[in-house]
Design an enzyme around this catalytic site. Sequence first.
Site, PDB file in Angstrom:
ATOM      1  CG  HIS A  40      -2.150   0.866   1.292  1.00  0.00           C
ATOM      2  ND1 HIS A  40      -2.218   2.306   1.224  1.00  0.00           N
ATOM      3  CD2 HIS A  40      -3.319   0.564   0.684  1.00  0.00           C
ATOM      4  CE1 HIS A  40      -3.262   2.799   1.319  1.00  0.00           C
ATOM      5  NE2 HIS A  40      -3.964   1.968   0.595  1.00  0.00           N
TER       6      HIS A  40
ATOM      7  CG  ASP B 153      -8.468  -4.307  -2.849  1.00  0.00           C
ATOM      8  OD1 ASP B 153      -9.767  -3.951  -2.312  1.00  0.00           O
ATOM      9  OD2 ASP B 153      -7.576  -3.344  -3.182  1.00  0.00           O
TER      10      ASP B 153
HETATM   11  N1  CMC Z   1       3.872  -7.601  -4.920  1.00  0.00           N
HETATM   12  C1  CMC Z   1       5.552  -7.635  -5.198  1.00  0.00           C
HETATM   13  N2  CMC Z   1       6.260  -6.707  -4.890  1.00  0.00           N
HETATM   14  C2  CMC Z   1       5.856  -5.357  -4.520  1.00  0.00           C
HETATM   15  C3  CMC Z   1       4.044  -5.326  -4.380  1.00  0.00           C
HETATM   16  C4  CMC Z   1       3.730  -6.626  -4.628  1.00  0.00           C
HETATM   17  N3  CMC Z   1       2.063  -6.571  -4.560  1.00  0.00           N
HETATM   18  N4  CMC Z   1       4.008  -3.875  -3.879  1.00  0.00           N
HETATM   19  C5  CMC Z   1       5.020  -3.496  -3.817  1.00  0.00           C
HETATM   20  N5  CMC Z   1       6.108  -4.308  -4.243  1.00  0.00           N
HETATM   21  C6  CMC Z   1       7.560  -3.991  -4.083  1.00  0.00           C
HETATM   22  C7  CMC Z   1       7.995  -3.093  -5.391  1.00  0.00           C
HETATM   23  O1  CMC Z   1       8.135  -3.851  -6.618  1.00  0.00           O
HETATM   24  C8  CMC Z   1       9.093  -2.282  -4.961  1.00  0.00           C
HETATM   25  O2  CMC Z   1      10.337  -2.789  -4.898  1.00  0.00           O
HETATM   26  P1  CMC Z   1      11.847  -2.243  -5.124  1.00  0.00           P
HETATM   27  O3  CMC Z   1      11.885  -1.434  -3.932  1.00  0.00           O
HETATM   28  O4  CMC Z   1      12.584  -3.455  -5.154  1.00  0.00           O
HETATM   29  O5  CMC Z   1      11.684  -1.704  -6.446  1.00  0.00           O
HETATM   30  C9  CMC Z   1       8.557  -1.903  -3.479  1.00  0.00           C
HETATM   31  O6  CMC Z   1       7.596  -2.984  -3.222  1.00  0.00           O
HETATM   32  C10 CMC Z   1       7.695  -0.507  -3.367  1.00  0.00           C
HETATM   33  O7  CMC Z   1       6.817  -0.561  -4.298  1.00  0.00           O
HETATM   34  P2  CMC Z   1       6.115   0.550  -5.001  1.00  0.00           P
HETATM   35  O8  CMC Z   1       5.479   0.376  -6.323  1.00  0.00           O
HETATM   36  O9  CMC Z   1       7.115   1.744  -4.972  1.00  0.00           O
HETATM   37  O10 CMC Z   1       4.940   1.000  -4.030  1.00  0.00           O
HETATM   38  P3  CMC Z   1       3.727   2.085  -4.296  1.00  0.00           P
HETATM   39  O11 CMC Z   1       3.555   2.724  -3.211  1.00  0.00           O
HETATM   40  O12 CMC Z   1       4.025   2.923  -5.262  1.00  0.00           O
HETATM   41  O13 CMC Z   1       2.614   1.067  -4.784  1.00  0.00           O
HETATM   42  C11 CMC Z   1       0.618  -0.279  -4.607  1.00  0.00           C
HETATM   43  C12 CMC Z   1       1.552   0.519  -3.976  1.00  0.00           C
HETATM   44  C13 CMC Z   1      -0.457  -0.670  -3.787  1.00  0.00           C
HETATM   45  C14 CMC Z   1       0.395   0.178  -6.162  1.00  0.00           C
HETATM   46  C15 CMC Z   1       1.554  -1.773  -4.633  1.00  0.00           C
HETATM   47  O14 CMC Z   1       2.045  -2.157  -3.772  1.00  0.00           O
HETATM   48  C16 CMC Z   1       0.875  -2.847  -5.586  1.00  0.00           C
HETATM   49  O15 CMC Z   1       1.018  -2.667  -6.859  1.00  0.00           O
HETATM   50  N6  CMC Z   1       0.018  -3.799  -4.960  1.00  0.00           N
HETATM   51  C17 CMC Z   1      -0.578  -4.489  -5.631  1.00  0.00           C
HETATM   52  C18 CMC Z   1      -1.980  -4.178  -5.905  1.00  0.00           C
HETATM   53  C19 CMC Z   1      -2.948  -4.056  -4.768  1.00  0.00           C
HETATM   54  O16 CMC Z   1      -2.992  -4.844  -4.042  1.00  0.00           O
HETATM   55  N7  CMC Z   1      -3.599  -2.608  -4.865  1.00  0.00           N
HETATM   56  C20 CMC Z   1      -4.776  -2.568  -3.693  1.00  0.00           C
HETATM   57  C21 CMC Z   1      -4.215  -1.409  -2.799  1.00  0.00           C
HETATM   58  S1  CMC Z   1      -5.245  -1.169  -1.493  1.00  0.00           S
HETATM   59  C22 CMC Z   1      -6.800  -0.665  -2.262  1.00  0.00           C
HETATM   60  C23 CMC Z   1      -6.913   0.559  -2.757  1.00  0.00           C
HETATM   61  O17 CMC Z   1      -6.335   1.575  -1.642  1.00  0.00           O
HETATM   62  O18 CMC Z   1      -7.168   0.953  -3.631  1.00  0.00           O
END
Ligand code: CMC
Length: 423
Positions: free
Chosen positions: A306, A363
């Site tokens: 998140h 989710d």
């Molecule tokens: N699986 C594997 N690796 C992950 C995941 C995941 N679900 N989420 C983040 N990472 C890793 C990412 O690859 C990065 O690694 P590194 O530092 O080595 O490059 C690190 O964790 C930080 O990730 P980020 O993409 O910079 O984090 P963000 O804050 O931009 O993204 C997110 C947040 C929710 C988009 C992301 O965690 C994600 O895509 N999760 C899966 C989709 C999901 O479950 N979304 C629902 C969110 S909750 C409901 C809502 O509010 O809508």
Amino acid sequence: MAKFYVRNEKSQESGEFELLESTLGAPVVDISGFKAKVGAYTYDNGFTETASCQSAITYIDGAKGELLYRGYPIEELAEKKNYIEVCYLLLHGELPNSDEYESFERDIRTKSYPHEGIKYLFRAFPDNGHPMAILSSAVSALSAFHHQHLNIKDDEEFMEMARRIIAKIPTIAAYTYRHSMGYPLIYPDMDRYFTENFLYMMRAFPTGKTQIRDVEVRALDKIFMLHADHEQNASTTTVRAVGSTGAHPYAAVVAGINALWGRAHGGANESVIAQLQMIGSVENVDKFIKKAKDPNDPFRLMGFGHRVYKNFDPRARVLKKLRDELRETIGISSKLIEIADRVEEIALNDEYFVKRNLYPNIDFYSGTILEALGIRKKMFTPIFVIGRTVGWITHLIEQKKDPKQKIYRPRQRYIGKTKRSVP
Ligand code: CMC
């Protein structure tokens, strides 16, 4: 008042900025006039460090895993209140007394019928169209039926506009589902409470009795409540951006619906189930966890991570408990839950996830509960829409009442070609 100083080493310009305290959480630096004072713009990819507005609706402490609606912890609200009381709380700032609740709840029931014209829209869509596409079109059409909401002047008109869309969204969402199944559209039943009515519209047929258990109503009501607001997330920011242009409030909500559809946001609940189905068996979990950790593989574990929570999502904690209770009361158990349990167990202990603070989010659990309620996967994100509509509309009202509100118009760092002549 505390100050914040910035000095541009290149141009030797410097500026003094006010540090504004928040009632909870970090203060913010007011960078008004930043470019004029220090000769540069700020750059914040994905707005990870930027407060786009002031708001008094919802507070999140991502490090602690805390979520407050108007100051009340989400866990306490989920324990003691229903979704409609929470809608009132978000819209009015305080919980309703019994008279206020009765009149608000009655009004929502009576406003649940959309204009008959909305029904004819559905004929134009293919049966297999995604419900989110159809829902957003139907809500967009709703703005054509209520154009008086473009000229809102007072509190009563704001509330009328808000109650109308909160009441009609479940009906339109249920129509969307029924159309996609080829089932007859079912009118709302005004004798039923909001959440029971939604389940009724999803399940009923013109003849025959519709079975809806109290435990199912309570579970779905909690799901709506937990999704009701989440401060400046992608869809709410989209709603505010569209609202800032002076567009119709329902058009701004439609923009929120479309922003929510994405897999990184509300679309994740549908993707979680699709991913668990793809994993297929407990034995395959390790293989997929390995894929999620591979920096060269775009695969991500849906329902994990998140932007704001770097601890357990408090909404996920409530839903995990609810899922365990439902296991006992309605006996939910499925292969998907076994796979989900294994994914959770591995991810919570794996160094990759622990180091990056990747915990299960809302989710991860909502999908398995909705499945147990007999709701099809393609309706999961529309259910998020039903819950979140009150949040979007509350933000819009807060924004419209703010005398300092401005059209959203960020800057950019230009990295394209410099000026050149056409040959
Ligand atoms: N699986 C594997 N690796 C992950 C995941 C995941 N679900 N989420 C983040 N990472 C890793 C990412 O690859 C990065 O690694 P590194 O530092 O080595 O490059 C690190 O964790 C930080 O990730 P980020 O993409 O910079 O984090 P963000 O804050 O931009 O993204 C997110 C947040 C929710 C988009 C992301 O965690 C994600 O895509 N999760 C899966 C989709 C999901 O479950 N979304 C629902 C969110 S909750 C409901 C809502 O509010 O809508």
